[in-house]
Design an enzyme around this catalytic site. Structure first.
Site, PDB file in Angstrom:
ATOM      1  N   LYS A   9      28.216  67.679  21.632  1.00 17.49           N
ATOM      2  CA  LYS A   9      26.862  67.809  21.058  1.00 17.49           C
ATOM      3  C   LYS A   9      25.951  66.667  21.528  1.00 17.49           C
ATOM      4  O   LYS A   9      24.831  66.898  21.963  1.00 17.49           O
ATOM      5  CB  LYS A   9      26.931  67.803  19.510  1.00 17.49           C
ATOM      6  N   ARG A  29      25.587  69.255   7.891  1.00 20.66           N
ATOM      7  CA  ARG A  29      27.034  69.208   8.077  1.00 20.66           C
ATOM      8  C   ARG A  29      27.779  69.863   6.921  1.00 20.66           C
ATOM      9  O   ARG A  29      28.997  69.826   6.878  1.00 20.66           O
ATOM     10  CB  ARG A  29      27.453  67.756   8.183  1.00 20.66           C
ATOM     11  N   ARG A  64      36.458  58.843  25.033  1.00 23.17           N
ATOM     12  CA  ARG A  64      35.007  58.563  24.967  1.00 23.17           C
ATOM     13  C   ARG A  64      34.724  57.065  24.955  1.00 23.17           C
ATOM     14  O   ARG A  64      35.390  56.292  24.292  1.00 23.17           O
ATOM     15  CB  ARG A  64      34.424  59.175  23.690  1.00 23.17           C
ATOM     16  N   ARG A  93      34.366  53.997  19.749  1.00 23.98           N
ATOM     17  CA  ARG A  93      33.919  54.092  18.353  1.00 23.98           C
ATOM     18  C   ARG A  93      35.067  53.835  17.380  1.00 23.98           C
ATOM     19  O   ARG A  93      36.192  54.244  17.624  1.00 23.98           O
ATOM     20  CB  ARG A  93      33.323  55.485  18.091  1.00 23.98           C
ATOM     21  N   ARG A 119      38.614  63.878  10.629  1.00 23.65           N
ATOM     22  CA  ARG A 119      37.287  64.461  10.915  1.00 23.65           C
ATOM     23  C   ARG A 119      37.415  65.949  11.237  1.00 23.65           C
ATOM     24  O   ARG A 119      36.560  66.746  10.844  1.00 23.65           O
ATOM     25  CB  ARG A 119      36.633  63.706  12.087  1.00 23.65           C
TER      26      ARG A 119
END
Ligand code: AP5
Length: 230
Positions: A13, A88, A127, A161, A172
């Site tokens: 996203k 969300r 990431r 992160r 998550r």
């Protein structure tokens, strides 16, 4: 032009939103980035959000909706936005509908980036994010920076992160399944959802996003998918 991006954590996203925002006349608004910026600056809002984010839980609605509303009221977002990470849950989706209704507007489209869960986990594990600009996103294998640890765009340090650990990612994904995925049905009933596959290169997914927008009657200022680097 008011667009919401949905999809699993790691679906891409933020990557797609950063590209689309360069080509559309509206800003990219990421609630995750807003929270991370508040944490970086040590604000009270950041302090409140931090423990939930580290645990892979959603930040409470009253904090999130207030922050998102304030951002959407800023001058650059008055004619539209590309929302990433908000809403969300169904409560947030209803709050967004009400907010837009109060302003005499509504959503144009919900772009659903569909990706198998294992691929999302692989993307998250690799990431790396630029410390100085969170829209500069990299992946150690798929989209590696020229110099390890440094942002190709601005030279900032890259970091992993805090919520990208294996345990938090699992949490998550569970929260997404249970709490976030019902919003797709909420928007499907309003005929707003366009699904695209998020498999393939960043440029291929960007091309699919542009086709989806065009088919929905939304036009970009320019559509150069060679511009898919961060
Ligand atoms: P948030 O920051 O929104 O995280 P997320 O939704 O979990 O999504 P991600 O940022 O992990 O993934 P993405 O889909 O953006 O993927 P990306 O483009 O980075 O939220 C974080 C936390 O904040 C939440 O857990 C919650 O605590 C809180 N929060 C935020 N909003 C909230 C709300 N509304 N209510 C309550 N709490 C909220 O890509 C991933 C990786 O893959 C990158 O390395 C990228 O380079 C790579 N990649 C991308 N596309 C491709 C491709 N096509 N091919 C190969 N690699 C690719």
């Amino acid at each position: 032009m008011r667009i919401v991006l949905v999809g699993l954590p790691g679906a891409g996203k933020g990557t797609q939103a950063a590209y689309l925002a360069k080509n559309l006349p509206v800003p990219h608004i990421s609630t995750g980035d807003l929270f991370r910026e508040n944490i970086r600056q040590g604000t009270e809002l950041g302090r409140q959000a931090q423990e939930f984010m580290r645990a892979g839980q959603l930040v409470p609605d009253e904090i999130t909706i207030g922050m998102a509303r304030a951002r959407m009221k800023q001058p650059d977002a008055l004619d539209g936005f590309l929302l990433d990470g908000f809403p969300r849950n169904v409560f947030q989706a209803e709050a967004l509908d009400q907010l837009l209704k109060d302003d005499g507007t509504s959503l144009d489209m919900v772009l659903d980036l569909v990706l198998p869960q294992e691929e999302a986990v692989t993307r998250i594990a690799g990431r790396r994010v630029c410390q100085d600009d969170s829209s500069h996103l990299f992946h150690v294998t798929y989209n590696a920076p020229q110099e390890p640890g440094l942002c190709d765009v601005c030279g900032g340090d890259l970091y992993q992160r805090h919520d990208d650990t294996e345990e938090t990612v699992r949490k998550r994904l569970e929260v997404f399944d249970r709490v976030t995925s019902p919003i797709t049905e909420y928007y499907r009933l309003r005929k707003l959802v366009v699904e695209i596959s998020a498999l393939g290169s960043v440029a291929e997914v960007a091309e699919r996003s542009m086709v989806a927008l065009r088919e929905h009657g939304l036009r970009a200022d320019r559509e150069d998918t060679r511009d898919c680097d961060p």
